[in-house]
Enzyme design. Structure first.
Site, PDB file in Angstrom:
ATOM      1  N   GLN A 188       6.205 -24.164  38.404  1.00  0.00           N
ATOM      2  CA  GLN A 188       5.283 -23.052  38.235  1.00  0.00           C
ATOM      3  C   GLN A 188       5.875 -21.748  38.774  1.00  0.00           C
ATOM      4  O   GLN A 188       5.271 -20.692  38.621  1.00  0.00           O
ATOM      5  CB  GLN A 188       3.960 -23.351  38.966  1.00  0.00           C
TER       6      GLN A 188
ATOM      7  N   CYS B 170      -6.618 -24.306  42.886  1.00  0.00           N
ATOM      8  CA  CYS B 170      -7.391 -23.551  43.866  1.00  0.00           C
ATOM      9  C   CYS B 170      -6.468 -22.566  44.546  1.00  0.00           C
ATOM     10  O   CYS B 170      -5.353 -22.901  44.899  1.00  0.00           O
ATOM     11  CB  CYS B 170      -7.977 -24.503  44.893  1.00  0.00           C
TER      12      CYS B 170
END
Lengths: 789, 149, 172, 289
Positions: free
Chosen positions: A227, A375
């Site tokens: 990512q 989150c």
């Protein structure tokens, strides 16, 4: 009626607010996506990993002779081999360190112990069975509270002489004395204990990589499910000593990330070492058990919180003490200044006169981590605690939880709102969002129905969650990962014929960047989004960026895309002025063209201007039409929303059924409504999942009890509720396009709505709180204890 | 996991003790034991194929008589490994007079730890299986002593 | 172990290979035939990312040996579109935003194709039950259900008017 | 996850299959669908030397009816059982159970014979077959024997099948008139193994009392078993909720569940009571319909 962003562009241009179909989809629906496992390089070999059966043990010896003699086996790498090169430990993004392979001690079950490289994946899988590791089991420390005792065995003696304990760090925020005083002066103090268990993001694609070192060029191509590819490149360079210019990190398509593909895993380093050693591309793809047992976990927070109140239900203060179980290493990916992430946003959506939050991190014999599960840096833990606590407080002062929230919400006119833990909420209208949710679900009727059912002995509950998210990390004065400031970037080139390419430092894993970033450019420059190519995930070409997690793409790189577009527009203005023989200030920008004020027939489109930028630009001006922006956000953004959940509970079995779930989200201005809804659907499902199904537990020896999808229970389409969505729109005042980010809001907001609904259904029995996951056996045990089941 | 039980054996305490501390004798009763190698009088290595039904794993098990008070008590340690899994056990045996003259009651207790993949994916089966294997082992010990008496 | 010869018809084309008997069907398709649209997600037949059709029945190709499929007709995601014309399910997933990361999508489409072949007009509950062996981590299933509903309607319409121009590619 | 090396044969007829099973006794494993076996091979928890795939053997996958019984071939898939209208009309319990096994793909390929021979204590068929007093047909090179389902499931993953034998057929006696049957399964999530499963078959006599009854339980002992104490409590009695509660409690007392991720033993015992009650009620409803 869904609130809508006002459209500035035509559907053909497809700027903000248009539900454009995704540009990336044609390859995926044809099975032509290119995920890491699909990448095959010439001369490539496979790696597999020997893992520890023990959660804590000494390694007495490793015998790889039988494995090395097996067909196709090329190498077996152990910790001792790495130690010679100083590569047996590596830094974590949280500033701790983590073993690549252990030299003498394993610290958790399924830890990597040796890497085997063979010609084929089947040969590698056979060979790991033939590596004999002789272990001497050591006592296992699993409970973080025990780990914090002064006489506990020290799990990480490698730390400095002043750190011979299992206490990783202490972090606090807010004013302790003022908060103590506020609570002491309160009419009532309502305490709650909330345990938020270990969970795993379990993206359907596991992690994997191909390390491809070319000894002739001295160049490493590293293909990986990351990512944050640029951060990887920097870390790999720092760890391996290969110059950063000789490393290219390439991501390909990524089959879901959710935070699990932020950390650098030991397997990656082993593959790189193997490729450096063999001079061949080395591929390693985790299987699902490795993924669930060894990849960085999320959560594992033990929270104790107390809310002060006056008798009329006004909040006076919040005090929070938390123990964070990080396993044997803090491998979270939190900004350096925030070891517990942004957990101190726990004051939530409420006017909070005082607050004090403290968190301690502890080591145990579990896999390392503390990463997100969709989150933004520990916000889920914060939201779950405050939203459960607010419900409980309402009950204890005899107020309806909706009315209690309405009474204590930060008012629209109080923004920007400064919280006692130091955040400046940018904008919000919490009353409007909750009211919309109450109206949608028919709250008053549901309360009547509940009263009737309760009288008949039936269990039904209604739960509310009015969350405030905090995303867009982050402003460079406070936010960095291993020292790298958390800006993000965009680089745009407009080609002579009026199409464009935008390269960004963030990395999609399904969020739809190829579409939404094209829409931002379309919005700003009027170039049809179909003609804007979006590139990312190749560190040789993309500008440096910190990557995609914590819902930061739109707040950071989205802003950069907008700012870079505006830089281009300013240059375009000069070119248009030259072409129109007008003063730049006399030009007006609308609908993708500059028009001379008062002369609507005198205009130049962006395509005409682009052509001129290469063919007929003003003397003295550089040719070309391109710009780069490294955007340093002035503040975070604060999306919010109100969710309401209705549950029915089967008294006989303890099964919870979510009957309805209404979600009103506010993420500021919306780039692509269809994609935003999709993000919310997915986020809600990943909030629903840990509330009722998912958790990773360990037996007393530290064996992971959810090591396959047979026991790690991801919801199917059958259980997943039929989500009902609505929006309010409160733009971010400081973001160039008023957007706030949305990827994780729903995961953050959903769990407490579900918990509150279940607790609400059982509150008349004296139930104050229930820890997630609220499994049937847990609910049944409560009912049984209360004499109901 | 902790297990315990008592077995009445129609033999003297000395006979029972001699049998259970002789690897070549007791070895044949261990679950799935395929071979026993005697390293010294108190250390043995066994190869065993253990499991339920056709679900099996091959373990190499190191056994040690850690403590003994012939003919009353013995403590045996076992440490076994299979690819991805491990088993550790501590067994304690006390021999007392049986209900009938000339018989012995073996009081046993075992603490068994199973680690790794088997414990992770087979948790719903592990305890029952371990319990059964222990039971079978003692039934076998009893039967062999009776047969060899 | 001796290698065994496997001959299968994949998306209408006969393909052959000599394989180890233990080779999983998914690896035959991906690693031997290069059809990488079929994915491996869980290894224990829970997630359905590897779903293909074997003799018209949807199957989890990570839980089947290549040799078991010897002689079979296999259809994979690569066989769904007809040239430039997408299968109605592919179109439905695109139109309805039925995918995000795309990893579960091929298996989801193949399972949906099997479902619609057996039940052309499924209720929402039947759709949800029909894809209960396919896990998606991104979409929350809402838009997947819509995509399947869109495709079902389109396939029924095509069935009702087989001669109409622009007929979409037939379902399996 | 990659299986260990293994050989594979696909015999063309039953005789050849039985010959291989005899020649390779102890090394050969029958492959009938494979949705239980393949995951174990991939986890390397089972490493047979040779797999004997039954798919080419004709006549093993049908469902037929004689004057006395229903005969289901060992290779009949869960899907085939689920969709057999004739079977569902006389023994709706078969549809109940087949529809709850795994997920659609597993139902497409998994077979009743494979599941029964595998004998996972959490699998659904064994309890059902005991409730309906099925017989199991076993063939070997030396001949055929027919054994009752009750007593066949010896232990976890252990049945009365000898190493050289193969399960070829399930025979279920046709229920008498005024019978009803049902299977109730509690699972954590769609596609999960049962936390508890209860199978019930009730036959009412002319007097309205329960003339015959079968109750089988899933996942609450080392092997699925017939809840004979519950059956004794029901047989000859007049059906009703109170009786069903008592019988269900007797079933619970006879169960021996273990603590695991599906819940503690105490919960499972309570769920035996509830699921047995629900199954009995549903069976009665069908008997009266």
């Amino acid at each position: 009626m869904t609130a809508e962003t006002e459209l500035q562009t035509t559907p053909e241009v497809g700027g903000m607010g248009h539900s454009k179909k995704r540009k990336e989809d044609p390859r995926f629906i044809r099975g032509q996506g290119e995920y890491i496992e699909d990448v095959v390089l010439p001369n490539m070999v496979w790696m597999d990993i020997v893992r520890s059966p023990y959660a804590h043990a000494k390694i007495k010896s490793i015998d790889a002779s039988e494995a090395l003699a097996m067909p196709g086996v090329l190498a077996v790498i152990t910790g001792k081999d790495l130690e010679k090169a100083g590569l047996h430990w590596m830094p974590t993004l949280a500033g701790d360190k983590q073993m690549v392979l252990p030299v003498d001690t394993v610290m958790y079950q399924a830890q990597e112990v040796a890497a085997v490289v063979a010609e084929t994946r089947y040969q590698a899988a056979d060979a790991i069975q033939a590596v004999y590791v002789d272990y001497e089991p050591l006592p296992v420390l699993l409970d973080p509270f025990e780990a914090m005792q002064p006489d506990a065995q020290v799990l990480r003696p490698d730390r400095g002489p002043d750190k011979q304990n299992n206490h990783i760090w202490h972090w606090e925020s807010g004013d302790r004395a003022a908060t103590d005083a506020a609570l002491a002066a309160s009419d009532k103090v309502v305490p709650i204990d909330v345990y938020i268990p270990r969970i795993h993001v379990a993206s359907i694609e596991t992690c994997g990589c191909i390390a491809d070192f070319d000894p002739v060029r001295g160049h490493l191509d590293f293909h990986v499910t990351s990512q944050a590819p640029h951060v990887y490149r920097t870390v790999i360079s720092l760890v391996s000593g290969v110059p950063e210019s000789n490393i290219r990190v390439k991501t390909h398509d990524i089959g879901g990330g959710f935070g699990g593909k932020v950390p650098v895993y030991p397997g990656y380093v082993c593959a790189i070492v193997a490729s450096l050693t063999l001079g061949r591309p080395v591929k390693w793809i985790e299987d699902r058990s490795e993924n669930l047992q060894a990849d960085s976990f999320a959560r594992d927070y033990h929270v104790h919180a107390e809310l002060g109140l006056t008798d009329d239900g006004t909040i006076t203060g919040l005090r929070v003490k938390t123990l964070a179980d990080h396993g044997y290493s803090d491998a979270a990916a939190d900004p350096s200044a925030f070891p517990a992430g942004l957990f101190n946003v726990i004051t939530g959506s409420y006017q909070m006169p005082q607050a004090f939050v403290e968190v301690d991190g502890a080591y145990t014999n579990k896999p390392p981590g503390g990463v997100a599960y969709r989150c933004s840096f520990r916000v889920t833990e914060a939201v779950q605690t405050i939203e459960q606590l607010v419900d409980l407080a309402a009950r204890e002062v005899g107020m309806d939880p909706a009315a209690f929230r309405m009474k204590n919400f930060i008012r629209k006119d109080q923004f920007p709102y400064h919280t006692p833990t130091g955040w400046d909420y940018d904008s919000g209208d919490y009353h409007a969002a909750l009211q919309k949710a109450l109206d949608m679900i028919g709250y008053d009727d549901l309360r009547k129905e509940q009263a009737e059912k309760r009288a008949r002995g039936e269990l039904m509950g209604i739960g509310i969650s009015s969350f405030t998210e905090i995303v867009g990390a982050g402003p460079s004065h406070t936010f960095d990962l291993i020292g790298i400031k958390m800006f993000d970037s965009a680089e745009i080139r407009v080609h002579p014929t009026g199409s464009a390419i935008i390269r960004i430092g963030v990395q999609t894993q399904g969020q739809g960047h190829e579409t939404t970033f094209a829409q931002i450019v379309a919005e700003e420059l009027g170039i049809p989004m179909d003609k804007v190519k979006v590139e990312y995930g190749d560190t040789d070409t993309a500008p440096y960026g910190l990557g995609t997690y914590a819902s930061r793409s739109t707040p950071t790189a989205g802003a950069a895309a907008s700012v870079a577009s505006r830089k281009i527009r300013e240059k375009a203005r000069l070119i248009a002025a030259h072409l129109l023989e007008a003063a730049p200030d006399d030009l007006e920008w609308t609908n993708g063209k500059f028009t001379v004020k008062g002369s609507p027939d005198r205009s130049k489109t962006i395509a005409e201007i682009a052509f001129a930028a290469y063919t007929n630009h003003p003397q003295g001006m550089e040719a070309g039409l391109e710009a780069t922006d490294y955007y340093d956000p002035p503040n975070l953004t604060f999306p919010f929303g109100s969710y309401i959940c209705v549950v029915d509970i089967d008294k006989a079995t303890g099964q919870v059924k979510v009957r309805r779930f209404v979600a009103v989200d506010d993420c500021g201005n919306i780039i692509n409504p269809m994609i935003v809804d999709g993000q919310i659907h997915g986020g809600l499902t990943m909030g629903f999942a840990p509330a009722l199904y998912e958790s990773i537990t360990y037996d007393e020896l530290g064996n992971n009890q959810a090591g396959t999808f047979m026991d790690y229970l991801i919801p199917t389409a059958v259980e997943t509720p039929r989500w009902e969505l609505e929006k309010t729109i409160t733009p971010s005042p400081h973001h160039p396009i008023g957007a706030k980010g949305v990827g994780e809001s729903a995961t953050v907001g959903a769990p407490p709505a579900i918990v509150n609904a279940v607790v609400d259904a059982l509150s008349h029995l004296g139930v104050r709180t229930i820890d997630i996951p609220m499994t049937p056996q847990k609910i049944w045990a409560i009912l049984h204890e209360k004499g109901v089941a | 996991m902790e297990f315990s039980g008592a077995v009445d054996i129609p033999a003297s305490r000395e006979q029972v003790f001699a049998f259970v501390t002789d690897p070549n004798k007791v070895g044949g009763c261990g679950p799935g034991v395929e071979s026993i190698e005697v390293i010294d009088p108190t250390h043995f290595r066994a190869k065993a194929k253990v499991g339920v039904g056709f679900i099996t794993a091959r373990f190499v098990v190191d056994l040690e008589i850690a403590e003994q008070q012939p003919p009353d008590m013995a403590i045996i340690k076992a440490h076994g490994q299979a690819p991805g899994s491990a088993v550790d056990a501590l067994g304690r045996m006390n021999l007392v007079d049986g209900p009938e003259p000339g018989t012995t009651t073996m009081l046993w207790a075992a603490e068994v730890s199973i680690s790794g993949m088997i414990a992770s994916v087979g948790s719903r089966l592990v305890e029952g299986t371990a319990n059964k294997m222990i039971g079978q082992t003692f039934d076998c010990v009893r039967a062999k002593i009776v047969a060899g008496r | 172990m001796t290698r065994q010869h496997v001959s299968v018809t994949v998306n209408g084309e006969v393909r052959e290979a000599d394989v180890e008997p233990r080779l999983l069907l998914v690896h035959l398709l991906r690693d031997v035939f290069g059809l990488t649209g079929t994915h491996v997600g869980c290894d224990t037949s829970n997630c359905g990312a590897c779903t293909v059709h074997v003799n018209g029945m949807s199957a989890k190709s990570c839980t089947m040996l290549a040799v078991q499929a010897d002689g079979a007709e296999i259809r994979t995601i690569e066989g769904m579109a007809s040239g430039a014309t997408l299968h109605p399910l592919q179109q439905g997933f695109w139109d309805q935003h039925g995918l995000q990361c795309g990893f579960c999508t091929p298996g989801m489409i193949m399972q949906s194709a099997w479902l619609l072949a057996r039940n052309p007009d499924p209720s929402e509950d039947e759709i949800r039950d029909g894809i209960s062996g396919n896990l998606c981590r991104c979409t929350g299933y809402v838009n997947i259900v819509k995509a399947i509903q869109q495709a079902a309607a389109e396939l029924r319409a095509a069935e009702a008017a087989p001669d109409a121009s622009g007929t979409p590619a037939a379902a399996s | 996850m990659i299986p260990a090396a293994v050989d594979y044969v696909r015999p063309a007829d039953l005789g050849e299959a039985l010959r291989i099973l005899k020649e390779r006794e102890g090394e050969a494993k029958v492959l009938s669908g494979g949705y239980s076996l393949l995951p174990l091979l991939k986890l390397r928890l089972a490493q047979p030397a040779i797999l004997v795939d039954l798919q080419a053997i004709g006549g093993l996958d049908g469902i037929s009816r004689t004057d006395d019984d229903i005969r289901i071939g060992g290779r009949a898939t869960h899907r085939r059982i689920l969709e057999d209208e004739g079977l569902a009309a006389v023994l709706p319990i078969m549809r109940d159970a087949a529809g709850g096994i795994g997920d659609p793909q597993i139902r497409n390929w998994g077979t009743i014979g494979g599941s029964v021979a595998h004998a996972d204590p959490s699998a659904d068929w064994p309890a059902v077959l005991q409730a309906v007093r099925a017989s199991i047909v076993l063939r070997s090179a030396d001949g055929e024997r027919v054994v009752p389902a009750r007593g066949f499931f010896i232990d976890t993953f252990q049945t009365g099948i000898e190493p050289a034998e193969m399960l070829t057929e399930i025979r279920i006696p046709l229920p008498a008139p005024k019978s009803g049957s049902a299977y109730q399964k509690l699972e954590r999530r769609a596609g999960d193994f049962s936390t508890v499963g209860a199978a019930a078959l009730l036959t009412l006599g002319a007097d309205g009392r329960i003339a015959e009854v079968g109750v089988g339980l899933t996942a609450v002992a080392d092997a699925p078993f017939a809840a004979t104490h519950a059956e004794d409590a029901l047989r000859g009695a007049r059906p009703g909720d109170e009786l069903f509660r008592e019988a269900a409690a007797a079933a619970s007392r006879q169960s021996r569940p273990a603590d695991d991720a599906h819940g503690p033993a105490e919960y499972k015992r309570a769920m035996v009571t509830e699921m047995t009650f629900r199954a009995l009620r549903a069976a009665l409803g069908r008997a009266l319909a």
